[in-house]
Motif scaffolding. Structure first.
Motif, mmCIF file in Angstrom:
data_model
loop_
_atom_site.group_PDB
_atom_site.id
_atom_site.type_symbol
_atom_site.label_atom_id
_atom_site.label_comp_id
_atom_site.label_asym_id
_atom_site.label_seq_id
_atom_site.Cartn_x
_atom_site.Cartn_y
_atom_site.Cartn_z
ATOM 1 N N PRO A 75 0.845 -1.206 0.000
ATOM 2 C CA PRO A 75 0.000 0.000 0.000
ATOM 3 C C PRO A 75 0.873 1.245 0.000
ATOM 4 O O PRO A 75 1.952 1.258 0.605
ATOM 5 N N PRO A 76 0.419 2.308 -0.667
ATOM 6 C CA PRO A 76 1.252 3.502 -0.821
ATOM 7 C C PRO A 76 1.376 4.375 0.411
ATOM 8 O O PRO A 76 2.181 5.310 0.415
ATOM 9 N N SER A 77 0.583 4.124 1.455
ATOM 10 C CA SER A 77 0.714 4.905 2.680
ATOM 11 C C SER A 77 0.236 4.064 3.850
ATOM 12 O O SER A 77 -0.358 3.001 3.669
ATOM 13 N N ASP A 78 0.505 4.533 5.057
ATOM 14 C CA ASP A 78 0.109 3.786 6.248
ATOM 15 C C ASP A 78 -1.166 4.369 6.878
ATOM 16 O O ASP A 78 -1.438 4.143 8.060
ATOM 17 N N ASP A 79 -1.942 5.101 6.108
ATOM 18 C CA ASP A 79 -3.193 5.633 6.625
ATOM 19 C C ASP A 79 -4.123 4.475 6.995
ATOM 20 O O ASP A 79 -4.146 3.446 6.319
ATOM 21 N N PRO A 80 -4.897 4.624 8.062
ATOM 22 C CA PRO A 80 -5.788 3.545 8.494
ATOM 23 C C PRO A 80 -6.885 3.279 7.468
ATOM 24 O O PRO A 80 -7.221 4.137 6.647
ATOM 25 N N TYR A 81 -7.445 2.067 7.545
ATOM 26 C CA TYR A 81 -8.492 1.674 6.601
ATOM 27 C C TYR A 81 -9.631 2.693 6.571
ATOM 28 O O TYR A 81 -10.158 3.014 5.504
ATOM 29 N N SER A 82 -10.001 3.184 7.739
ATOM 30 C CA SER A 82 -11.120 4.124 7.817
ATOM 31 C C SER A 82 -10.869 5.373 6.974
ATOM 32 O O SER A 82 -11.774 5.877 6.299
ATOM 33 N N MET A 83 -9.642 5.862 6.976
ATOM 34 C CA MET A 83 -9.346 7.089 6.244
ATOM 35 C C MET A 83 -9.158 6.817 4.752
ATOM 36 O O MET A 83 -9.481 7.668 3.920
ATOM 37 N N ILE A 84 -8.655 5.653 4.402
ATOM 38 C CA ILE A 84 -8.525 5.318 2.978
ATOM 39 C C ILE A 84 -9.904 5.289 2.337
ATOM 40 O O ILE A 84 -10.131 5.860 1.268
ATOM 41 N N ALA A 85 -10.836 4.614 3.015
ATOM 42 C CA ALA A 85 -12.206 4.546 2.499
ATOM 43 C C ALA A 85 -12.848 5.922 2.460
ATOM 44 O O ALA A 85 -13.638 6.228 1.563
ATOM 45 N N THR A 86 -12.521 6.762 3.404
ATOM 46 C CA THR A 86 -13.112 8.094 3.490
ATOM 47 C C THR A 86 -12.575 9.029 2.415
ATOM 48 O O THR A 86 -13.317 9.783 1.789
ATOM 49 N N LEU A 87 -11.287 8.968 2.171
ATOM 50 C CA LEU A 87 -10.640 9.944 1.289
ATOM 51 C C LEU A 87 -10.662 9.563 -0.184
ATOM 52 O O LEU A 87 -10.740 10.437 -1.043
ATOM 53 N N PHE A 88 -10.581 8.264 -0.464
ATOM 54 C CA PHE A 88 -10.325 7.861 -1.842
ATOM 55 C C PHE A 88 -11.456 7.057 -2.476
ATOM 56 O O PHE A 88 -11.253 6.370 -3.466
ATOM 57 N N THR A 89 -12.651 7.117 -1.883
ATOM 58 C CA THR A 89 -13.813 6.529 -2.531
ATOM 59 C C THR A 89 -14.820 7.639 -2.831
ATOM 60 O O THR A 89 -14.432 8.774 -3.060
ATOM 61 N N LYS A 90 -16.118 7.365 -2.751
ATOM 62 C CA LYS A 90 -17.112 8.292 -3.289
ATOM 63 C C LYS A 90 -17.228 9.621 -2.550
ATOM 64 O O LYS A 90 -17.555 10.633 -3.134
ATOM 65 N N ASN A 91 -17.039 9.612 -1.258
ATOM 66 C CA ASN A 91 -17.202 10.866 -0.524
ATOM 67 C C ASN A 91 -16.260 10.894 0.675
ATOM 68 O O ASN A 91 -15.482 9.968 0.883
#
Length: 266
Positions: A16-32
């Motif tokens: 994975p390109p960063s160590d951001d938590p799953y919650s933030m990956i889903a928040t930042l890089f999906t629909k909203n």
């Protein structure tokens, strides 16, 4: 398709390109950029992966929920049992998620069918909504995220230059996760990595697609194989439909409409 030309690129595509938590990956890089039901379900997946929630499944074959929730779906839910066994130190959001499950089920051990029925109870649904709000607050506090700003990635609700570059990298990693060819060429090197990749795939709603070329070799992957992630989201969204003051679901995952209403609801 990703071009893999050397060892360095292989390592890059598998990690994975960063160590951001799953919650933030889903928040930042999906629909909203919202935190809600999907984030809660991802946290529960992670707790299953950490063995903080035990998952017992009395079903051998893979299963997929249809376009409309049916009686066979309820029977599959009955065969998926979760048992809260949290030990040791947890993040505040993880503790909030576990407390939410305890309050919703009135027990540390329950199957998904029983939880689905509980989601139809107005008083339990009202408590669920309050617990969900507390969970959301804890996720935001842990990640210093106010809904519009996060690190150097999100500013005033929009991706920064760094955020856009990181999004491209996550999109490339997502392509790897769902590619049968790339997975066969560069498979996860352990069960732990396999489960982590399935968790990342869940952030992008491609968990079943990502599991196809990978081994079903952990409690988490077996939960995904039985469409447990989708079932969790359906149950939680149903609870929001049954609060005293009617509201729509958070719209983050599958939306909320009558086709996924749990039988027996109000």
């Amino acid at each position: 398709m990703l071009g893999i030309n050397n060892k360095k690129e292989v390592l890059e595509v598998r990690n994975p390109p960063s160590d951001d938590p799953y919650s933030m990956i889903a928040t930042l890089f999906t629909k909203n950029n919202e935190i809600g039901i999907k984030t809660l379900s991802l946290t529960i997946l992670d707790l299953i992966n950490q063995n903080q929630i035990k998952c017992d499944i009395d079903l051998n074959d893979s299963y997929e929920v249809g376009k409309k929730l049916a009686s066979e779906d309820m029977e599959v839910m009955k065969k998926i049992t979760l048992r809260i066994a949290n030990k040791g130190e947890l993040k505040t959001s993880e503790t909030s998620a576990i407390n939410l499950l305890k309050n919703m089920n009135k027990n540390k051990k329950f199957n998904l069918k029983a939880m689905a029925k509980q989601s139809n109870n107005t008083s339990i649904a009202n408590k669920f909504e309050k617990d969900l709000n507390e969970f959301v607050k804890s996720v935001k506090n842990e990640n210093e995220y106010d809904g519009k700003n996060y690190k150097d990635i999100l500013e005033n609700g929009k991706l920064t230059g760094n955020g856009k570059e990181l999004k491209k990298e996550w999109e490339s990693f997502r392509d790897y996760l769902k590619s049968e060819d790339l997975c066969k060429k560069y498979p996860p090197e352990s069960s732990d990595e396999n489960s982590a990749q399935i968790l990342y795939a869940s952030c992008f709603d491609i968990e079943k697609e990502a599991l196809k070329p990978r081994e079903n070799d952990t409690p988490l992957t077996d939960f995904i194989d039985k469409d447990g992630y989708k079932l969790l989201n359906i149950i939680f969204n149903n609870a929001l439909l049954n609060v005293s003051e009617k509201r729509k679901g958070d719209g983050i995952f599958y939306g909320v409409n009558d086709k996924y209403t749990i039988p027996g609801g109000g």
